[in-house]
Design a protein around this motif. Structure first.
Motif, PDB file in Angstrom:
ATOM      1  N   ASP A 214       0.844  -1.193   0.000  1.00  0.00           N
ATOM      2  CA  ASP A 214       0.000   0.000   0.000  1.00  0.00           C
ATOM      3  C   ASP A 214       0.878   1.241   0.000  1.00  0.00           C
ATOM      4  O   ASP A 214       1.869   1.307   0.752  1.00  0.00           O
ATOM      5  N   VAL A 215       0.510   2.221  -0.827  1.00  0.00           N
ATOM      6  CA  VAL A 215       1.277   3.470  -0.891  1.00  0.00           C
ATOM      7  C   VAL A 215       0.335   4.666  -0.848  1.00  0.00           C
ATOM      8  O   VAL A 215      -0.826   4.580  -1.273  1.00  0.00           O
ATOM      9  N   ASN A 216       0.824   5.773  -0.324  1.00  0.00           N
ATOM     10  CA  ASN A 216       0.125   7.057  -0.396  1.00  0.00           C
ATOM     11  C   ASN A 216       0.444   7.754  -1.716  1.00  0.00           C
ATOM     12  O   ASN A 216       1.346   7.353  -2.455  1.00  0.00           O
ATOM     13  N   ASN A 217      -0.294   8.839  -1.987  1.00  0.00           N
ATOM     14  CA  ASN A 217      -0.031   9.682  -3.158  1.00  0.00           C
ATOM     15  C   ASN A 217       0.030   8.837  -4.433  1.00  0.00           C
ATOM     16  O   ASN A 217       1.040   8.795  -5.134  1.00  0.00           O
ATOM     17  N   ASP A 218      -1.069   8.156  -4.686  1.00  0.00           N
ATOM     18  CA  ASP A 218      -1.188   7.215  -5.800  1.00  0.00           C
ATOM     19  C   ASP A 218      -0.447   7.702  -7.048  1.00  0.00           C
ATOM     20  O   ASP A 218      -0.812   8.716  -7.645  1.00  0.00           O
ATOM     21  N   PRO A 219       0.590   6.974  -7.473  1.00  0.00           N
ATOM     22  CA  PRO A 219       1.372   7.441  -8.616  1.00  0.00           C
ATOM     23  C   PRO A 219       0.722   7.158  -9.968  1.00  0.00           C
ATOM     24  O   PRO A 219       1.216   7.625 -10.998  1.00  0.00           O
ATOM     25  N   LEU A 220      -0.382   6.365  -9.977  1.00  0.00           N
ATOM     26  CA  LEU A 220      -1.046   6.039 -11.232  1.00  0.00           C
ATOM     27  C   LEU A 220      -2.293   6.879 -11.453  1.00  0.00           C
ATOM     28  O   LEU A 220      -2.559   7.317 -12.572  1.00  0.00           O
ATOM     29  N   GLY A 221      -3.090   7.050 -10.421  1.00  0.00           N
ATOM     30  CA  GLY A 221      -4.268   7.905 -10.519  1.00  0.00           C
ATOM     31  C   GLY A 221      -5.479   7.249 -11.129  1.00  0.00           C
ATOM     32  O   GLY A 221      -6.562   7.827 -11.095  1.00  0.00           O
ATOM     33  N   THR A 222      -5.348   6.047 -11.701  1.00  0.00           N
ATOM     34  CA  THR A 222      -6.535   5.380 -12.233  1.00  0.00           C
ATOM     35  C   THR A 222      -7.412   4.933 -11.067  1.00  0.00           C
ATOM     36  O   THR A 222      -6.937   4.269 -10.150  1.00  0.00           O
ATOM     37  N   PRO A 223      -8.700   5.297 -11.082  1.00  0.00           N
ATOM     38  CA  PRO A 223      -9.522   5.136  -9.871  1.00  0.00           C
ATOM     39  C   PRO A 223     -10.135   3.760  -9.680  1.00  0.00           C
ATOM     40  O   PRO A 223     -10.946   3.578  -8.781  1.00  0.00           O
ATOM     41  N   ASN A 224      -9.733   2.785 -10.494  1.00  0.00           N
ATOM     42  CA  ASN A 224     -10.432   1.515 -10.451  1.00  0.00           C
ATOM     43  C   ASN A 224      -9.485   0.351 -10.149  1.00  0.00           C
ATOM     44  O   ASN A 224      -8.445   0.545  -9.542  1.00  0.00           O
ATOM     45  N   VAL A 225      -9.859  -0.859 -10.565  1.00  0.00           N
ATOM     46  CA  VAL A 225      -9.139  -2.077 -10.197  1.00  0.00           C
ATOM     47  C   VAL A 225      -8.693  -2.822 -11.450  1.00  0.00           C
ATOM     48  O   VAL A 225      -9.485  -2.998 -12.382  1.00  0.00           O
ATOM     49  N   PHE A 226      -7.443  -3.258 -11.450  1.00  0.00           N
ATOM     50  CA  PHE A 226      -6.943  -4.153 -12.479  1.00  0.00           C
ATOM     51  C   PHE A 226      -6.502  -5.460 -11.815  1.00  0.00           C
ATOM     52  O   PHE A 226      -5.691  -5.440 -10.893  1.00  0.00           O
TER      53      PHE A 226
END
Length: 596
Positions: A214-226
């Motif tokens: 788990d990380v803060n400040n999401d580096p990808l920004g895609t709001p969903n699940v892969f």
């Protein structure tokens, strides 16, 4: 209750037995996890006295569960915590299953809001659990004690006593005793309560291990699940609220926990996902193993289990947290009814009867889905991807996955139910088999008994466009389409419903609401169906009268002339005593005892 920072004892003064030093409440809940906290909120809402005992000194503060569904949100709505939970969720959480080349195999994006809320939400579990905990501050009759490890339980014919060890300020260990009429173990998969009950915990624990990052400040920004069905190393990538990103990587045999949690190794795993893993703001990296197990019984005597103590879910369907919510929703109103004297103790046996099969179905589905994702043989993975591509060409198959129709919705076939065809008490088949013309000509022959009633928006005299549950309240309801319950039920049935505490509800097209409010009995709540969704539900089913349980499941549905027989069968199924519902404060009405 002390809600300062979810730390410390969190205790308040409670009654003590002057002779034995025992602190009394009606229900003891062991474990301040999500199932225990929700159960405490439900019982608090119904005015029951509750003591929650938690071994840890504070709530868990790192993410675990990441998926919250519409059924759980409906329960959160019932206990009045939507406004505090909603900021920690992202609705309409889309899931895409991709192969090793990044090609989408299937999409899961259900659009329905049948139960009043989006089908899937991402959420930050520590924040939502904290909202459930802080919600208990509304109830003076609910106590929470952190740092209380239950070491033993003594049960007799009238009560159950938990013996808890507490560390004092100088490090000395103090023993405290808490007594209740019932104890519910919500302590997780290693539940001491379950072990004390001596019930089996059947299922499997797949040998595969996973590293969760788990990380803060999401580096990808895609709001969903892969979900990455990559045969080289299956993975999961999840966008969560508050700019949190989660990755999960399947570990190979021979990879040790020390090895895979080393920062350099974690960075290597993330190298294909972000340009510079070493710059990420890590929350945690932890190894875990999936489990799929269900207890053989959720109750023995005065002790019960709920949540992970009763069943362990693999993560694939995001149903671990939600299954605990379903347990609390089912058990909460039943404990309240027993404690109020409305029903006999045998009602609690229906908790296992109703919840166990669905919990097992969710475990089995999650295990199957995991096996589909975890394929590591390149030839098998190629065959899977090819088959998926062909199936995706079929619109009905595509909708099946997109709308999440593969998820088994709870359907109770035994418990507090009545068969709509035979009026048999305690059981309900899934089909309508009557030869009456209204049944023969109905759009649907599927019985609505044993499933959740939908939650559309309605108009009332006092409010516009409100969700159904907010209009009808949190106890039993009788809903009649197009007519007043008082005009179709005999007085003897109305007296029984009054003792039960049931709300009488008439739903009419919005065009008729003003007329109905003028001419129907003022004790009947009139709802205007301005969206047409209630009309559609009743139009498809030859059951114009519905008996709705406090957990929003349909106990009985019938033609109005079958209503008295159906009601009597429901009361037998729940072991109703005839005791009026006065001791359930949320109902706020004085009623008269009736003979059953």
């Amino acid at each position: 209750m002390n809600t300062d920072a979810c730390t410390g004892d969190g205790s308040r003064n409670v009654p003590r037995d002057p002779e034995g030093g025992v602190e009394d409440s009606e229900v003891l809940i062991v474990g301040a996890g999500p199932a225990g906290l929700m159960l405490a909120n439900i019982l608090g809402m119904y005015g029951r006295t509750v003591t929650v005992l938690e071994a840890m000194d504070q709530l868990i503060d790192y993410p675990r569960g990441v998926g919250l569904d519409d059924e759980s949100f409906r329960t959160i709505q019932t206990v009045g915590l939507v406004d505090t939970v909603r900021p920690h969720t992202n609705p309409q959480h889309i899931m895409r299953l991709v192969n090793g080349a990044g090609k989408v195999i299937l999409v899961n994006n259900p659009q329905t809001d049948e139960f009043g809320w989006e089908r899937k939400h991402g959420f930050i579990q520590p924040e939502v659990d904290k909202a459930l905990y802080e919600g208990l501050a509304r109830f003076d009759h609910v106590q929470v004690h952190f740092g209380h490890r239950v070491e033993d339980v003594i049960e007799d014919g009238e009560s159950v006593t938990a013996i808890a060890l507490v560390a004092g300020p100088d490090g000395e260990v103090e023993e405290r005793r808490f007594r209740g009429r019932y104890l519910v173990g919500c302590e997780g998969g290693k539940s001491p309560t379950r072990k004390r009950l001596g019930v089996s915990f059947e299922g499997e624990s797949p040998s595969t291990r996973w590293l969760v990052v788990d990380v803060n400040n999401d580096p990808l920004g895609t709001p969903n699940v892969f979900l990455g069905a990559d045969p080289k190393r299956p993975y999961v990538s999840i966008g969560l609220p508050h700019a949190v990103r989660r990755w999960e990587f399947m570990l190979h045999d021979g990879e040790t926990e020390d090895q895979v949690t080393d920062p350099a190794y974690v960075n290597e795993l993330l190298a294909n996902h972000v340009p510079n893993p070493s710059d990420l703001d890590f929350i945690r990296a932890r190894v875990f193993t999936h489990h799929g197990r269900v207890a053989s019984n959720f109750r023995k005597g005065r002790q019960l289990i709920a949540g992970d103590a009763a069943h362990l879910m693999p993560v694939w369907m995001g149903q671990g947290w939600n299954s605990g919510m379903r347990d609390a929703t089912n058990l909460g109103w039943k404990l309240a009814a027993v404690l109020a004297g409305q029903t006999d103790d045998e009602l609690l046996d229906t908790y296992t009867t109703e919840r166990k099969d669905h919990a097992k179905a969710m475990v089995d589905l999650s295990l199957t889905f995991g096996k589909f994702i975890k394929v590591t043989n390149p030839i098998a993975a190629t065959a899977r991807d090819a088959a998926s591509s062909v199936l995706n060409l079929l619109p009905q198959v595509k909708r099946y996955f997109a709308d999440m129709r593969f998820k088994p919705m709870p359907r109770y076939t035994q418990g507090v139910l009545v068969d709509p065809t035979t009026q048999a008490s305690g059981t309900a088949t899934a089909g309508l088999t009557s030869k009456l013309i209204p049944v023969l000509t109905a759009n649907s022959k599927v019985s609505p008994v044993g499933v959740q009633f939908p939650q559309p928006r309605v108009h009332t005299r006092l409010a516009s466009n409100v969700l159904l549950d907010d209009a009808i309240g949190n106890w039993w309801s009788v809903i009649v389409w197009g007519n007043s319950p008082k005009d179709v039920l005999p007085q003897s049935s109305l007296d029984k419903l009054d003792a039960l505490g049931a709300r009488l509800v008439a739903v009419v097209p919005e065009t008729q609401r003003a007329w109905a409010e003028q001419y129907m009995d003022p004790d009947v709540l009139v709802l205007g169906d301005h969206t047409g969704r209630v009309k559609k539900w009743f139009d498809d089913r030859p059951t114009p009268l519905v008996f709705l349980r406090p957990d929003r499941f349909v106990a009985g549905a019938c033609l109005t002339q079958h209503a008295p027989t159906t009601l009597d069968a429901i009361l037998r199924a729940m072991a109703f005593t005839g005791q009026p519902a006065d001791s359930i404060p949320s109902l706020g009405v004085t009623r008269t005892r009736v003979s059953i």
